[in-house]
Design a protein around this motif. Structure first.
Motif, PDB file in Angstrom:
ATOM      1  N   LEU A  37       0.835  -1.200   0.000  1.00 36.05           N
ATOM      2  CA  LEU A  37       0.000   0.000   0.000  1.00 36.05           C
ATOM      3  C   LEU A  37       0.868   1.248   0.000  1.00 36.05           C
ATOM      4  N   TRP A  38       1.875   1.273   0.841  1.00 40.40           N
ATOM      5  CA  TRP A  38       2.736   2.463   0.934  1.00 40.40           C
ATOM      6  C   TRP A  38       3.502   2.677  -0.358  1.00 40.40           C
ATOM      7  N   GLN A  39       3.930   1.582  -0.983  1.00 39.32           N
ATOM      8  CA  GLN A  39       4.632   1.695  -2.262  1.00 39.32           C
ATOM      9  C   GLN A  39       3.731   2.321  -3.325  1.00 39.32           C
ATOM     10  N   GLN A  40       2.483   1.881  -3.369  1.00 39.73           N
ATOM     11  CA  GLN A  40       1.555   2.403  -4.368  1.00 39.73           C
ATOM     12  C   GLN A  40       1.144   3.844  -4.066  1.00 39.73           C
ATOM     13  N   LEU A  41       1.009   4.168  -2.780  1.00 36.59           N
ATOM     14  CA  LEU A  41       0.697   5.550  -2.407  1.00 36.59           C
ATOM     15  C   LEU A  41       1.808   6.491  -2.847  1.00 36.59           C
TER      16      LEU A  41
END
Length: 233
Positions: free
Chosen positions: A151-155
């Motif tokens: 999730l953090w990578q995509q954000l």
């Protein structure tokens, strides 16, 4: 508590961070068990026992936050049931001044919630969150939760924030730990997410009970100062 001169992006959780968590706790722990007991013909005690076992099974997974999943699993119209107690949805008393200060400071402010889009829409309908924050994101758009590194990578790919100059605020310690593993440099816990429960003692992260203690430092850095600092890096 925080070095605001090193922060130009603020990622904010919703439930328990900007909104009183009492609504969610009441719905999942009291109102839904009541409706489940009525449908199943079992006692309230047994309904709570059954639901809590299912909650534990899915804790931290996207299904736990998915209203469609629970509607199908329980054969109950979850969104409609939430509307039955929607009068309990409210912002924390210290949220408006906090969000106003962030907006006026020139920082990029993004709401990132694990809540299902229907739940997010209901809360926007009942509160003025959308008038303070331009970007509202449900992690269901990505198919993963804040507990997961994906999730953090995509954000970061979508919004291009610098983790070293980003603050993340949440009431969940496991989620704060996830953000920390990703490299978010500035982390803040909310010690009192539910207005009907006592504050928690938190030692792992800086913690706050009232955002008013942050306002002076937020306002001390002007938008021009932030721009100059970003340009210098």
């Amino acid at each position: 508590m925080l070095n605001w001169r090193q922060i130009d992006t603020v990622l904010l959780d919703m439930d328990g961070t900007l909104l009183d968590l009492h609504f969610d706790n009441h719905f999942w722990l009291e109102h839904l068990p009541k409706r489940w007991a009525e449908l199943s013909g079992i006692s309230m005690v047994e309904a709570k026992k059954q639901l809590e076992a299912q909650y534990q099974e899915l804790n931290g997974k996207i299904e736990w936050y998915c209203l469609d999943y629970w509607s199908q699993r329980l054969s109950l119209p979850i969104t409609e049931l939430k509307r039955e107690v929607m009068d309990k949805i409210q912002m924390r008393a210290d949220t408006p001044a906090f969000l106003t200060a962030l907006k006026n400071s020139g920082r990029k402010v993004i709401l990132v919630t694990n809540a299902h889009p229907d739940s997010l829409s209901l809360k926007i309908e009942r509160t003025e969150l959308a008038s303070y924050i331009d970007t509202l994101v449900s992690t269901h758009e990505f198919g993963v939760t804040k507990e997961q590194q994906e999730l953090w990578q995509q954000l970061q790919q979508r919004f291009g924030f610098d983790p070293k100059r980003t603050l993340f605020v949440d009431d969940s310690l496991p989620i704060l730990q996830s953000a920390q593993r990703f490299g978010i440099a500035h982390l803040l816990a909310v010690a009192n997410p539910d207005s009907q429960k006592p504050s928690r003692a938190i030692t792992e992260f800086p913690a706050v009970e009232d955002y008013s203690v942050l306002l002076t430092e937020i306002q001390a850095t002007s938008p021009n100062e932030l721009k100059l600092q970003r340009d210098d890096q």
